[in-house]
Design an enzyme around this catalytic site. Structure first.
Site, short mmCIF file in Angstrom:
data_model
loop_
_atom_site.label_atom_id
_atom_site.label_comp_id
_atom_site.label_asym_id
_atom_site.label_seq_id
_atom_site.Cartn_x
_atom_site.Cartn_y
_atom_site.Cartn_z
N HIS A 70 0.85 -1.19 0.00
CA HIS A 70 0.00 0.00 0.00
C HIS A 70 0.88 1.24 0.00
O HIS A 70 1.96 1.26 0.58
CB HIS A 70 -0.90 0.02 1.24
CG HIS A 70 -2.09 0.92 1.08
ND1 HIS A 70 -2.02 2.27 1.32
CD2 HIS A 70 -3.33 0.68 0.68
CE1 HIS A 70 -3.20 2.81 1.08
NE2 HIS A 70 -4.02 1.88 0.69
N ASP A 99 -7.99 -5.17 -0.42
CA ASP A 99 -8.43 -5.99 -1.55
C ASP A 99 -8.11 -7.47 -1.40
O ASP A 99 -8.56 -8.28 -2.22
CB ASP A 99 -7.78 -5.47 -2.84
CG ASP A 99 -8.33 -4.11 -3.19
OD1 ASP A 99 -7.53 -3.15 -3.30
OD2 ASP A 99 -9.56 -3.98 -3.29
C1 SDX Z 1 -6.03 0.19 -3.11
O1 SDX Z 1 -4.38 4.74 -2.10
C2 SDX Z 1 -5.29 4.06 -1.54
O2 SDX Z 1 -5.74 4.36 -0.43
C3 SDX Z 1 -5.80 2.86 -2.33
C4 SDX Z 1 -6.83 2.01 -1.61
C5 SDX Z 1 -8.09 2.78 -1.38
O3 SDX Z 1 -8.83 2.44 -0.43
O4 SDX Z 1 -8.43 3.63 -2.24
O5 SDX Z 1 -6.34 1.59 -0.35
C6 SDX Z 1 -7.20 0.79 -2.43
O6 SDX Z 1 -5.74 0.58 -4.22
C7 SDX Z 1 -5.20 -0.82 -2.37
C8 SDX Z 1 -4.01 -1.34 -3.22
C9 SDX Z 1 -4.52 -2.39 -4.19
N1 SDX Z 1 -3.44 -2.78 -5.14
C10 SDX Z 1 -2.83 -3.96 -5.04
O7 SDX Z 1 -3.03 -4.79 -4.15
C11 SDX Z 1 -1.83 -4.23 -6.17
C12 SDX Z 1 -0.52 -4.79 -5.56
N2 SDX Z 1 0.13 -3.73 -4.79
C13 SDX Z 1 1.21 -3.00 -5.43
O8 SDX Z 1 0.95 -2.68 -6.77
C14 SDX Z 1 1.70 -1.83 -4.57
O9 SDX Z 1 1.84 -2.31 -3.30
C15 SDX Z 1 0.93 -0.53 -4.53
C16 SDX Z 1 0.85 0.08 -5.87
C17 SDX Z 1 -0.41 -0.72 -3.95
C18 SDX Z 1 1.70 0.41 -3.61
O10 SDX Z 1 2.97 0.53 -4.11
P1 SDX Z 1 4.07 1.36 -3.24
O11 SDX Z 1 3.76 1.31 -1.81
O12 SDX Z 1 4.25 2.67 -3.88
O13 SDX Z 1 5.32 0.50 -3.35
P2 SDX Z 1 6.33 0.59 -4.52
O14 SDX Z 1 5.58 0.35 -5.81
O15 SDX Z 1 7.15 1.82 -4.39
O16 SDX Z 1 7.19 -0.70 -4.16
C19 SDX Z 1 8.04 -0.69 -3.01
C20 SDX Z 1 8.73 -2.05 -3.06
C21 SDX Z 1 9.22 -2.38 -4.47
O17 SDX Z 1 10.31 -3.25 -4.33
P3 SDX Z 1 11.84 -2.60 -4.51
O18 SDX Z 1 11.88 -2.05 -5.92
O19 SDX Z 1 11.95 -1.53 -3.46
O20 SDX Z 1 12.76 -3.76 -4.32
O21 SDX Z 1 7.79 -3.08 -2.72
C22 SDX Z 1 7.60 -3.91 -3.84
C23 SDX Z 1 8.07 -3.16 -5.05
O22 SDX Z 1 8.47 -4.03 -6.08
N3 SDX Z 1 6.17 -4.19 -3.88
C24 SDX Z 1 5.64 -5.40 -4.10
C25 SDX Z 1 4.26 -5.24 -4.00
N4 SDX Z 1 3.98 -3.95 -3.72
C26 SDX Z 1 5.16 -3.30 -3.66
N5 SDX Z 1 6.24 -6.59 -4.37
C27 SDX Z 1 5.38 -7.64 -4.56
N6 SDX Z 1 4.03 -7.55 -4.45
C28 SDX Z 1 3.44 -6.38 -4.19
N7 SDX Z 1 2.13 -6.30 -4.10
#
Ligand code: SDX
Length: 393
Positions: free
Chosen positions: A270, A327
């Site tokens: 998140h 989710d």
């Molecule tokens: C919602 O904003 C809100 O409030 C949204 C929401 C709402 O109520 O409106 O809460 C609803 O959208 C919840 C999120 C639903 N999406 C998912 O579940 C999709 C999977 N999650 C990821 O796409 C991700 O976690 C995000 C987009 C939700 C958040 O991304 P961040 O916190 O900006 O993290 P990042 O993309 O900067 O990643 C940080 C690190 C990275 O690794 P490094 O490059 O540092 O080595 O964490 C990793 C990422 O690769 N990472 C994940 C991951 N999420 C982040 N690795 C594996 N699986 C994941 N889900």
């Protein structure tokens, strides 16, 4: 840019806004609507009561809630020509663009009925809250080729939506209090979440002076993305994929960690929560109750529980503070209720509607809360002169 792109990054972080609606402490896993903890609202409140709170800032009295609910119920019934619009769309359409189209159409019907008064925010608030369940149900009915049902005044907000979605004119709808309450709670959990992608979109579009119907329609489009509201559908597809390959959650987690492709653990991580999403904990409890007592895919629930256990004990996820978000478990409950996977994000939109409207209203009433043009850091080419075609390489 003067060729030096190391501009003050702080400059880029000014695109924020004030709001008094929702407070989130992502490190502590705290979520409050107008100061009330999400846990207490999920336990004691209803979706319409929470909608009133999110919209107007205070919990309603009994009379205020009854009047609010009655006003909303009047708008469950849509202009009859809206049916023709739905019937004109391909049955295989994804329900999210259908919902966005329905909202844009709603703005034309509202305007044709009330003229400039259509965009009176108090009226539009009730039109939107009343119409969205019907638009969502019509979108689903069109996709399965079943007759549209009219709303019934004696039914509650949730009951009307369930009956318009799954009922048939030939049979009485078999209401189930546990399912009705579970959906009520799920909508409460989605009611607002401060400046998420779709809410920021509603604010951005609304900040141009566009009306609330088309601004909310834009929010629906933003929500449809798999990294945002589309994640609840993506989680089910992920679990089904793991099951199809033998149910080995450890090898799936290793595939995510290997990062050979863009595989993510959907429903995890998140932007703000670097702790357990408080909503996910509540959903998990309801998932366990509904799936154990009402059928549904408890095999996938067991897979989800195992996946969570393996991920949370793995340093890759711990170091990145990746926890289940709202989710991760919701799709399992929606599936148990009978919704197809492509309807899950529509249910997210149904829940988020009061938040979108509240933010639109807040921005319309207080310029200090306005986002209308994010700042940028220019990192492109410095000035250069035009090169005639014959001199290009
Ligand atoms: C919602 O904003 C809100 O409030 C949204 C929401 C709402 O109520 O409106 O809460 C609803 O959208 C919840 C999120 C639903 N999406 C998912 O579940 C999709 C999977 N999650 C990821 O796409 C991700 O976690 C995000 C987009 C939700 C958040 O991304 P961040 O916190 O900006 O993290 P990042 O993309 O900067 O990643 C940080 C690190 C990275 O690794 P490094 O490059 O540092 O080595 O964490 C990793 C990422 O690769 N990472 C994940 C991951 N999420 C982040 N690795 C594996 N699986 C994941 N889900």
């Amino acid at each position: 840019a003067t060729g030096d792109t190391t501009l003050d990054v702080g400059f880029a972080n000014t695109a924020s806004c004030q709001s008094a609606i929702t407070f989130i402490d992502g490190d502590a896993g705290i979520l409050r609507y107008r100061g009330y903890p999400i846990e207490q609202l999920a336990e004691n409140s209803s979706f319409l009561e929470v909608s009133y709170l999110v919209l107007f800032g205070e919990l309603p009295t009994r009379d205020q809630l009854d009047a609010f609910s009655s006003d909303i119920a009047k708008h469950h019934l849509l202009d009859e020509r809206m049916r023709e619009m739905f019937r004109s769309l391909p049955r295989k359409s994804h329900p999210m663009p259908v919902l966005s189209a329905g909202l844009n159409a709603l703005s034309t019907f509202a305007y044709s009925k009330w003229g400039e008064g259509a965009y009176d925010l108090d009226r539009a608030t009730k039109v939107l809250l009343g119409s969205l369940p019907t638009l969502a149900a019509y979108g689903y009915k069109n996709s399965v080729g079943e007759p549209f049902l009219y709303p019934e005044r004696q039914l509650s907000y949730i009951e009307n939506f369930l009956r318009m979605s799954f009922g048939l004119p030939t049979h009485p709808y078999p209401f189930d209090d546990a399912i009705t309450r579970a959906l009520d709670v799920l909508l409460i959990l989605h009611a607002d979440h401060e400046q998420n992608c779709s809410t920021s979109t509603v604010r951005m579009v609304g900040s141009s002076g566009a009306n609330i119907y088309v601004s909310v329609a834009a929010g629906v489009s933003a929500l449809s993305g798999p990294l945002h509201g589309g994640a609840n559908q993506a989680v089910l597809e992920m679990l089904q994929g793991i099951r199809a390959e033998g149910g080995d959650v450890t090898s799936y987690v290793n595939k995510v960690k290997d990062r050979k492709d863009t595989t993510k653990l959907m429903g995890f991580g998140h932007r703000i929560y670097k702790n357990y999403d408080p909503r996910a904990a509540i959903v998990k409890k309801h998932a366990d109750q509904i799936l154990r007592t009402h059928g549904g895919n408890d095999e996938l629930l067991d897979l989800a529980l195992k996946l969570e256990e393996v991920a949370l004990s793995d340093s890759y996820f711990q170091e990145r503070k990746l926890y289940p978000n709202v989710d991760f478990y919701t799709g399992l409950i929606y599936q148990a209720m009978g919704f197809p996977q492509n309807m899950f994000t529509v249910l997210f939109a149904l829940g988020r509607l009061p938040g979108w409207i509240a933010h639109f209203r807040e921005q319309a009433s207080d310029p200090a809360t306005k986002i209308n043009r994010p700042r940028q850091i220019y990192v492109g080419e410095t000035e250069r002169s035009y090169v005639p075609m014959e001199q290009r390489g």
